[in-house]
Design a protein around this motif. Structure first.
Motif, PDB file in Angstrom:
ATOM      1  N   LEU A  95      10.235   5.179   9.449  1.00 34.68           N
ATOM      2  CA  LEU A  95       9.421   5.763  10.519  1.00 34.68           C
ATOM      3  C   LEU A  95       8.462   4.741  11.118  1.00 34.68           C
ATOM      4  CD1 LEU A  95       8.602   9.288   9.017  1.00 34.68           C
ATOM      5  CD2 LEU A  95      10.119   8.762  10.940  1.00 34.68           C
ATOM      6  N   LEU A  96       7.830   3.933  10.273  1.00 30.30           N
ATOM      7  CA  LEU A  96       6.929   2.897  10.775  1.00 30.30           C
ATOM      8  C   LEU A  96       7.682   1.863  11.609  1.00 30.30           C
ATOM      9  CD1 LEU A  96       4.585   2.273   7.696  1.00 30.30           C
ATOM     10  CD2 LEU A  96       3.977   3.313   9.888  1.00 30.30           C
ATOM     11  N   PHE A 138      10.625   4.955  -4.257  1.00 27.84           N
ATOM     12  CA  PHE A 138      11.605   4.273  -3.415  1.00 27.84           C
ATOM     13  C   PHE A 138      12.139   5.185  -2.305  1.00 27.84           C
ATOM     14  CE2 PHE A 138      12.001   1.313  -7.088  1.00 27.84           C
ATOM     15  CZ  PHE A 138      11.628   0.173  -6.400  1.00 27.84           C
ATOM     16  N   VAL A 139      12.394   6.431  -2.631  1.00 29.74           N
ATOM     17  CA  VAL A 139      12.931   7.356  -1.623  1.00 29.74           C
ATOM     18  C   VAL A 139      11.895   7.625  -0.532  1.00 29.74           C
ATOM     19  CG1 VAL A 139      13.737   9.714  -1.236  1.00 29.74           C
ATOM     20  CG2 VAL A 139      14.583   8.415  -3.191  1.00 29.74           C
ATOM     21  N   ILE A 140      10.691   7.976  -0.923  1.00 33.53           N
ATOM     22  CA  ILE A 140       9.662   8.315   0.054  1.00 33.53           C
ATOM     23  C   ILE A 140       9.218   7.071   0.834  1.00 33.53           C
ATOM     24  CG2 ILE A 140       7.318   9.229   0.338  1.00 33.53           C
ATOM     25  CD1 ILE A 140       7.932  11.005  -2.149  1.00 33.53           C
ATOM     26  N   SER A 141       9.056   5.932   0.141  1.00 31.10           N
ATOM     27  CA  SER A 141       8.663   4.694   0.818  1.00 31.10           C
ATOM     28  C   SER A 141       9.703   4.279   1.847  1.00 31.10           C
ATOM     29  CB  SER A 141       8.466   3.555  -0.185  1.00 31.10           C
ATOM     30  OG  SER A 141       7.378   3.813  -1.021  1.00 31.10           O
ATOM     31  N   SER A 142      10.982   4.448   1.523  1.00 32.13           N
ATOM     32  CA  SER A 142      12.039   4.098   2.480  1.00 32.13           C
ATOM     33  C   SER A 142      11.908   4.926   3.745  1.00 32.13           C
ATOM     34  CB  SER A 142      13.421   4.325   1.864  1.00 32.13           C
ATOM     35  OG  SER A 142      13.617   3.487   0.764  1.00 32.13           O
ATOM     36  N   ILE A 201       0.831  -1.209   0.000  1.00 32.36           N
ATOM     37  CA  ILE A 201       0.000   0.000   0.000  1.00 32.36           C
ATOM     38  C   ILE A 201       0.867   1.260   0.000  1.00 32.36           C
ATOM     39  CG2 ILE A 201      -1.612   1.344   1.407  1.00 32.36           C
ATOM     40  CD1 ILE A 201      -2.861  -1.413   2.214  1.00 32.36           C
ATOM     41  N   VAL A 202       1.889   1.285   0.845  1.00 32.06           N
ATOM     42  CA  VAL A 202       2.769   2.467   0.913  1.00 32.06           C
ATOM     43  C   VAL A 202       3.465   2.678  -0.432  1.00 32.06           C
ATOM     44  CG1 VAL A 202       4.913   3.341   1.928  1.00 32.06           C
ATOM     45  CG2 VAL A 202       3.115   2.460   3.396  1.00 32.06           C
TER      46      VAL A 202
END
Length: 172
Positions: free
Chosen positions: A154-155, A145-149, A112-113
């Motif tokens: 954080l999660l 990839f950058v934002i998902s990482s 989803i992310v």
């Protein structure tokens, strides 16, 4: 002196021994390739524009990264297939921990992310080496990839803190 568990008699290879050998091999290859990249021909000027550098070992670094990605994807697919085959043969709760629910939740949240960050990622043209780069899929993929990482880090941190807090509450 007693042998570690992962060492077996007669050269048998356990899963742990295979994983450890593969890991050390990949790390050793990465070190060698990046040392070659930085110490041999790193300051070679780019033929079309001498303001930029064109290191000699760039194709080897890119090839190595592509190789590692392909191997990682193959192992991931194999792991999903192996896990699906074992489904029903293992308990969904181990030592009071709902492992099946956790595994499904992690897979779903990851998907989803990544889907949301790809959809919302920017496809705005950027300049790369003085030329415009307009491939929208690649630009959105890089953003994904950058934002998902960052989101996954954080999660993971939030989950670790929750686990520590919950463990502390249970101990009280």
């Amino acid at each position: 002196m007693r042998r570690p568990k992962w060492m077996t008699l007669k050269g048998e290879w356990t899963n742990e021994r295979i994983a450890r050998t593969a890991f050390y091999t990949i790390v050793a290859l990465a070190v060698v390739i990046f040392l070659l990249f930085y110490f041999i021909g790193f300051s070679k000027p780019y033929s079309y524009d001498p303001n930029f550098k064109d290191p000699k070992f760039t194709p080897f670094v890119l090839g190595f990264v592509a190789f590692v990605i392909v191997i990682a994807l193959a192992v991931a697919v194999w792991a999903v297939i192996a896990t699906a085959r074992r489904k029903g043969k293992t308990d969904s709760v181990v030592n009071g921990i709902p492992v099946a629910r956790i595994a499904l939740s992690v897979a779903a949240v990851t998907f989803i992310v990544m889907a949301i960050t790809f959809i919302t990622g920017s496809s705005e043209t950027i300049n790369a080496n003085g030329k415009p780069f307009t491939n929208a899929v690649m630009l959105k993929g890089a953003d994904m990839f950058v934002i998902s990482s960052g989101i996954m880090l954080l999660l993971a941190a939030a989950t670790a803190f929750y686990g520590m807090w919950h463990s502390h509450q249970v101990d009280k």
